[in-house]
Design a protein around this motif. Structure first.
Motif: not given
Length: 443
Positions: A223-233, A322-325, A329-333
């Motif tokens: 989750a810590n590894r993916q969080a910056p990428r999700v934020l950038a997206i 769970e929050t990152l998942e 999911a929300n970002l994908s929609r």
């Protein structure tokens, strides 16, 4: 009453059917991790290593050779759990979905001394780790009223110390979940009145508790590894949404659609990479909760219980996963909705562009038709001119013949022929054009 004889029916063997390939595994899994009766004082060492398929194959081969080297029978390739007994010690190898554990247990000195490495353990220079180490735990089972138990309690970090009474007060368990100088998480059981079976069950549950607790926390690292990428997206999507309101034009919308597609691809790649890790962490966390419930703790002396300590630290980590998942999911929609909107705008603009092109083509076709009609008119005049010229030569020749006296003058005959030639040429051109139109309308 007459005697009644009961005749036993002859034994008839039941038929044998072709077993399912997984039948042996399904039946044997129930007995894969039996509880072993143990008595205090005893020490347990467990190491857990992350492995892939190639590492499992290599580890199977090494473990079979190791068993043969100590005069024991090695496991078959399909065996996932194997126990080797050497004197009063035992080494159990267990193959899990993504990791392998080696658990060794042996006796402690009669004095219950738990300092230093236990004698006879196999994790020396000859041991071959199958992969990167993740779990390392030492569990000591000693008498609760002995000096070893009280001395170890004093060595624990009291800021993170968890102490509980279990088995209706038959034992005390304690740990600070920190690593000692050997990198081992130290846990201790103070035996008050445990039976050998109770001691075996409790030690196995605590070892599993530490194992699955550690693997469950891998989800937090992902989750810590993916969080910056999700934020950038997320920020990229926000920027695209703002630009969508401000710009217009087919090329600009196509550029935004390309950027949006790249963001969606990055998101899906990250979600696919983390889906297994998050799912595995949820499963491990459920096992941890089950193990905590099964040991049935009672608070002792105002200290944290294992359940209180681990829940306070693991629940936020699991909630982060769970929050990152949910964010993924929300970002994908949202990306899908934005892409649909952009595609709709591009399609509408393409239709408008195509409509403009069709209108331009219609205008060009009308101009071409007018030009063609003009050319046809000129062609009628030109052809008629040449035909009348030919007829002039013909009338001059006729007037010089023996019938020339009977014919009008050549100029009169040529002049009378002009309207006739014009009508005939016009009708011929019109017929030719009509035949060409019929040919184009029917393939």
């Amino acid at each position: 009453m007459p005697d009644t004889q009961i005749h036993a029916a002859p034994h008839i063997g039941l038929p044998s059917y072709t077993p399912h390939p997984a039948r042996s595994f399904a039946l044997g899994e129930v007995h894969a991790r039996p509880f072993r009766a143990v008595s205090s004082p005893r020490v347990f060492l467990r190491y857990g290593f992350v492995v892939d398929e190639e590492a499992v194959v290599a580890d199977n081969a090494w473990f079979r050779d190791y068993c043969q080297s100590i005069g024991a029978q090695g496991p078959d390739e399909a065996v996932r759990h194997h126990l080797v007994r050497v004197g009063d010690t035992g080494l159990r190898r267990e193959l899990h979905g993504e990791f392998v554990t080696y658990t060794w247990d042996g006796p402690l000195p009669a004095s219950g001394d738990i300092e230093g490495a236990p004698a006879g353990h196999p994790f020396g220079a000859g041991f071959r780790p199958p992969g990167p180490l993740l779990v390392a735990v030492r569990l000591d089972l000693v008498k609760a009223d002995g000096e070893a138990f009280s001395r170890q309690l004093e060595r624990f970090d009291h800021a993170s110390l968890a102490v509980s009474e279990v088995e209706d007060g038959a034992a005390i368990i304690a740990s600070d979940f920190r690593q000692d100088g050997d990198g081992l998480t130290r846990m201790i059981i103070g035996d008050r009145s445990l039976s050998d079976v109770q001691a075996g069950v409790l030690t196995q549950r605590l070892l599993e508790l530490e194992t699955y607790r550690t693997f469950a926390m891998l989800g937090l690292t992902e989750a810590n590894r993916q969080a910056p990428r999700v934020l950038a997206i997320e920020q990229g999507l926000l920027g695209i949404a703002d630009r969508m309101r401000a710009i217009d034009g087919l090329d600009a919308n196509r550029t935004l659609l390309d950027e949006l597609t790249r963001l969606a691809a990055d998101l899906e790649a990250g979600a696919a990479a983390s889906a297994y890790r998050f799912g595995a962490s949820r499963a491990y966390y459920m096992i941890v909760r089950q193990r905590l419930e099964s040991i049935d703790e009672r608070q002792r002396g105002g200290s944290f219980t294992f359940s209180e300590f681990l829940t306070r630290r693991m629940a936020p980590a699991m909630r982060t996963c769970e929050t990152l998942e949910e964010r993924q999911a929300n970002l994908s929609r949202k990306l899908a909705r934005a892409a649909t909107l952009l595609r709709t705008r591009v399609d509408v603009q393409l239709q408008e562009q195509n409509r403009g092109q069709l209108e331009a083509m219609n205008r060009r076709a009308r101009l071409q038709l007018r030009l063609q009609q003009t050319v046809e008119g000129l062609s009628v005049a030109a052809v008629s001119y040449y035909v009348v010229g030919l007829m002039a030569y013909l009338t001059k020749a006729l007037t010089k013949s023996r019938f020339g006296a009977l014919l009008p003058a050549p100029e009169i005959m040529t002049g009378l022929a002009v309207p006739v030639v014009l009508v005939v040429i016009f009708l011929m051109v019109r017929r030719i054009r009509k035949s060409h139109g019929d040919t184009e309308g029917h393939p």
